[in-house]
Write an enzyme that holds these catalytic residues in place. Structure first.
Site, PDB file in Angstrom:
ATOM      1  N   LYS A 114     -11.488  12.274   3.588  1.00  0.00           N
ATOM      2  CA  LYS A 114     -10.494  13.310   3.635  1.00  0.00           C
ATOM      3  C   LYS A 114     -11.171  14.898   3.713  1.00  0.00           C
ATOM      4  O   LYS A 114     -10.923  15.627   4.297  1.00  0.00           O
ATOM      5  CB  LYS A 114      -9.394  13.215   2.780  1.00  0.00           C
ATOM      6  CG  LYS A 114      -8.462  12.138   3.438  1.00  0.00           C
ATOM      7  CD  LYS A 114      -7.216  12.107   2.480  1.00  0.00           C
ATOM      8  CE  LYS A 114      -6.115  11.043   2.845  1.00  0.00           C
ATOM      9  NZ  LYS A 114      -5.001  11.045   1.837  1.00  0.00           N
ATOM     10  N   LYS A 196      -8.786   2.440  10.859  1.00  0.00           N
ATOM     11  CA  LYS A 196      -7.302   1.883  10.513  1.00  0.00           C
ATOM     12  C   LYS A 196      -6.276   2.746  10.829  1.00  0.00           C
ATOM     13  O   LYS A 196      -6.548   3.892  11.286  1.00  0.00           O
ATOM     14  CB  LYS A 196      -7.205   1.865   8.579  1.00  0.00           C
ATOM     15  CG  LYS A 196      -7.214   3.009   8.021  1.00  0.00           C
ATOM     16  CD  LYS A 196      -6.852   3.194   6.712  1.00  0.00           C
ATOM     17  CE  LYS A 196      -6.944   4.419   6.399  1.00  0.00           C
ATOM     18  NZ  LYS A 196      -6.031   4.768   5.106  1.00  0.00           N
ATOM     19  N   LYS A 199      -1.848   7.902   9.172  1.00  0.00           N
ATOM     20  CA  LYS A 199      -0.862   9.018   9.330  1.00  0.00           C
ATOM     21  C   LYS A 199      -1.583  10.201   9.916  1.00  0.00           C
ATOM     22  O   LYS A 199      -1.414  10.942  10.708  1.00  0.00           O
ATOM     23  CB  LYS A 199      -0.223   9.460   8.006  1.00  0.00           C
ATOM     24  CG  LYS A 199       0.852   8.420   7.829  1.00  0.00           C
ATOM     25  CD  LYS A 199       1.611   8.722   6.442  1.00  0.00           C
ATOM     26  CE  LYS A 199       2.354   7.692   5.712  1.00  0.00           C
ATOM     27  NZ  LYS A 199       2.577   7.779   4.376  1.00  0.00           N
TER      28      LYS A 199
HETATM   29  P1  TYM Z   1      -0.015   5.886   1.906  1.00  0.00           P
HETATM   30  O1  TYM Z   1       1.128   6.531   1.881  1.00  0.00           O
HETATM   31  O2  TYM Z   1      -1.168   6.410   2.561  1.00  0.00           O
HETATM   32  O3  TYM Z   1       0.314   4.422   2.374  1.00  0.00           O
HETATM   33  C1  TYM Z   1       1.226   3.623   1.964  1.00  0.00           C
HETATM   34  C2  TYM Z   1       0.869   2.425   1.760  1.00  0.00           C
HETATM   35  O4  TYM Z   1       0.469   1.911   3.013  1.00  0.00           O
HETATM   36  C3  TYM Z   1      -0.703   1.084   3.007  1.00  0.00           C
HETATM   37  N1  TYM Z   1      -1.240   1.246   4.469  1.00  0.00           N
HETATM   38  C4  TYM Z   1      -1.624   0.369   5.007  1.00  0.00           C
HETATM   39  N2  TYM Z   1      -1.846  -1.028   5.350  1.00  0.00           N
HETATM   40  C5  TYM Z   1      -2.220  -1.738   6.130  1.00  0.00           C
HETATM   41  N3  TYM Z   1      -3.012  -0.985   7.201  1.00  0.00           N
HETATM   42  C6  TYM Z   1      -2.842   0.305   7.482  1.00  0.00           C
HETATM   43  N4  TYM Z   1      -3.489   0.865   8.584  1.00  0.00           N
HETATM   44  C7  TYM Z   1      -2.460   1.252   6.492  1.00  0.00           C
HETATM   45  N5  TYM Z   1      -2.285   2.432   6.283  1.00  0.00           N
HETATM   46  C8  TYM Z   1      -1.606   2.553   4.915  1.00  0.00           C
HETATM   47  C9  TYM Z   1      -1.485   1.887   2.015  1.00  0.00           C
HETATM   48  O5  TYM Z   1      -2.501   0.918   1.523  1.00  0.00           O
HETATM   49  C10 TYM Z   1      -0.391   2.030   1.090  1.00  0.00           C
HETATM   50  O6  TYM Z   1      -0.143   0.694   0.461  1.00  0.00           O
HETATM   51  N6  TYM Z   1      -2.256   6.784  -2.767  1.00  0.00           N
HETATM   52  C11 TYM Z   1      -1.096   6.145  -1.748  1.00  0.00           C
HETATM   53  C12 TYM Z   1       0.179   6.063  -2.627  1.00  0.00           C
HETATM   54  C13 TYM Z   1       0.237   6.188  -3.794  1.00  0.00           C
HETATM   55  C14 TYM Z   1       0.417   4.750  -4.700  1.00  0.00           C
HETATM   56  C15 TYM Z   1       0.605   5.177  -6.100  1.00  0.00           C
HETATM   57  C16 TYM Z   1       0.388   3.556  -4.244  1.00  0.00           C
HETATM   58  C17 TYM Z   1       0.603   7.233  -4.844  1.00  0.00           C
HETATM   59  N7  TYM Z   1       0.507   6.697  -5.973  1.00  0.00           N
HETATM   60  C18 TYM Z   1       0.708   4.208  -6.913  1.00  0.00           C
HETATM   61  C19 TYM Z   1       0.354   2.638  -5.340  1.00  0.00           C
HETATM   62  C20 TYM Z   1       0.622   3.000  -6.685  1.00  0.00           C
HETATM   63  C21 TYM Z   1      -1.094   6.391  -0.512  1.00  0.00           C
HETATM   64  O7  TYM Z   1      -1.615   7.610  -0.126  1.00  0.00           O
HETATM   65  O8  TYM Z   1      -0.507   5.707   0.189  1.00  0.00           O
END
Ligand code: TYM
Length: 341
Positions: A114, A196, A199
Site C-alpha cells: 500500500k 487478489k 477494493k
Molecule cells: P478488508 O476490509 O480488506 O477485508 C474484509 C475481509 O475480506 C477478506 N478479503 C478477501 N477474501 C478472499 N479473497 C479476496 N480477494 C479478499 N479480499 C478481502 C479479508 O481477508 C478480510 O477478512 N484489516 C482488515 C479489517 C480488520 C480486521 C480487524 C479483521 C480490522 N480489524 C480485526 C479481523 C480482525 C481489512 O482491511 O479487511
C-alpha cells in the site's frame, strides 16, 4: 465469558464490498453464528489510513452495516458495531504501540504494497496492524475468521499478545488464531487472476464483482473474465489456468459442492463461455435476496443506526473493562470510579 469460543472480525467501509470479502470472510461469519460468541466490526478507523472523502465514508459505513445485516448477520446472535463508536479501540492501539517494535510493522507485506502506491504515506497506514491487534485482543477473541490476505496481520496480533503477556502477566490476553476458509480464502481479480480481488482496484471495470452490482453488470464482468487459450475446465495450480481455477473456486465456494460435482456441472460445457455464464448465474442468484434486503434496510436509516448503537453498547461492555485492565497492568493510574460505580 461464556463457554462458547469468541470470534472477532472486521471489515473496512471503504468502497463497495465485493465477492472476495463475501466468500473469504462474511459468508463464514454468518455460517458460524450459532456456535460462537461473535463480534463483527465495521472498522472505520482503519479506513482513515488512506485518504477518504468524509461524505462518502459516512455513507459507506451505514451501507456496509445494511449489507452485513442483509447478508445474514443476525443482531440477536452477533454483536455488530462501528469501531469508532467504542473508544477503547483507539486507546488500546496507543497502549499496544508502546509494546510493538517498529521493525514488526515495517515488514508487513500489506504496508509495503500500500505504501508503494502512495505519494505520501500516513503514519496510520504503518500503525494499521496495531489497531487491528487492539480490535482482536480487547475481546480476548479465540478465533479471527479472515481471508488469506489478513493472515499476516492476525499473526502479528498473536506476537503482540505474547509480548504483552510476557511483560505484564501471563494469560493477560487470549492469543488468537486466524481462521482461513478452505474455499474462497483468496478470490482473484476477474480481469487479472494473478492478483487478489481488491477494493483498491474495484473501480477498474471487470476487476471485481461488487455485491451491489446489477445482474447484467455481473454477467458482463464474468463474460469478460480472463481465462487461457485452452479448453480444459479443471481445478489446477498451474499459473496458466489461474483464471479457470478462480471461476471454479467461486462456483465451489457458493454452491458448497465438492470438486467432482463442480466439474460434473460443467462436463457438457461448450468452452469457457458456458463456464463463465454458469458461474455468473450462481452469483446473481445468491445476491438477489441480499440486494433486496439491503434496499429495505437502507430505507430506514434510523432503525439501522439504532441497531448499530445497540451493538456498540454490547461491544463496549466487553472492551472498556478490558482496556481499564490493560491500563492498570501497564502502570497507569485509573481515574476514581464515579460515586456508587
Ligand atoms: P478488508 O476490509 O480488506 O477485508 C474484509 C475481509 O475480506 C477478506 N478479503 C478477501 N477474501 C478472499 N479473497 C479476496 N480477494 C479478499 N479480499 C478481502 C479479508 O481477508 C478480510 O477478512 N484489516 C482488515 C479489517 C480488520 C480486521 C480487524 C479483521 C480490522 N480489524 C480485526 C479481523 C480482525 C481489512 O482491511 O479487511
Amino acid at each position: 465469558m461464556s463457554d462458547r469460543k469468541r470470534v472477532f472480525s472486521g471489515i473496512q467501509p471503504t468502497g463497495n464490498i465485493h465477492l472476495g470479502n463475501y466468500l473469504g470472510a462474511v459468508k463464514n461469519w454468518v455460517a458460524a453464528q450459532d456456535e460462537k460468541e461473535n463480534y463483527f466490526c465495521i472498522v472505520d478507523l482503519h479506513s482513515l489510513t488512506l485518504p477518504q472523502d468524509p461524505q462518502e465514508l459516512r455513507f459507506q459505513t451505514r451501507s456496509l452495516g445494511a449489507m452485513l445485516l442483509a447478508a445474514g448477520i443476525d443482531p440477536r446472535k452477533s454483536t455488530l458495531f462501528i469501531q469508532s463508536h467504542v473508544t477503547a479501540h483507539a486507546e488500546a492501539c496507543w497502549l499496544l504501540n508502546c509494546v510493538t517494535p517498529l521493525g514488526w510493522l515495517q515488514r508487513m507485506t500489506q504496508f509495503k504494497d500500500k505504501s508503494a502506491r502512495q505519494e505520501s504515506v500516513l503514519t496510520g497506514l504503518l500503525d494499521y496492524p496495531v489497531l487491528m491487534a487492539g480490535d482482536i485482543l480487547l475481546y480476548d477473541a479465540h478465533e479471527v475468521p479472515v481471508g488469506d490476505d489478513q493472515k499476516q496481520h492476525v499473526e502479528l496480533a498473536r506476537d503482540i499478545a505474547q509480548r504483552f503477556n510476557s511483560l505484564f502477566g501471563e494469560e493477560f490476553f487470549v492469543v488468537p488464531e486466524p481462521k482461513i476458509p478452505a474455499v474462497g480464502a483468496r478470490v482473484m481479480g476477474l480481469d487479472d487472476p494473478t492478483v487478489k480481488m481488491s477494493k483498491s482496484y474495484a473501480h477498474i471495470r471487470g476487476h471485481a464483482v461488487r455485491l451491489l452490482d446489477e445482474p447484467a453488470e455481473i454477467m458482463r464482468s464474468f463474460k469478460r473474465a480472463v481465462t487461457d487459450s485452452g479448453r480444459e475446465i479443471i481445478f489446477s495450480d498451474d499459473p496458466e489456468k489461474a483464471g479457470v481455477n478462480n471461476l471454479l473456486g467461486i462456483y465451489k465456494a457458493i454452491t458448497g459442492k465438492p470438486e467432482a460435482a463442480v466439474l460434473a456441472d460443467f462436463a457438457h460445457a461448450r468452452g469457457y463461455g458456458d463456464l463463465k455464464k454458469g458461474v455468473a448465474e450462481v452469483v446473481i442468484d445468491m445476491l438477489a435476496p441480499i440486494r433486496q434486503r439491503y434496499d429495505q434496510l437502507m430505507q430506514d436509516p434510523a432503525e439501522l443506526d439504532s441497531l448499530l448503537a445497540v451493538g456498540a453498547g454490547q461491544a463496549a461492555a466487553v472492551a472498556m473493562p478490558k482496556l481499564a485492565r490493560m491500563k492498570e497492568a501497564m502502570g497507569l493510574v485509573l481515574p476514581p470510579s464515579p460515586a456508587g460505580g
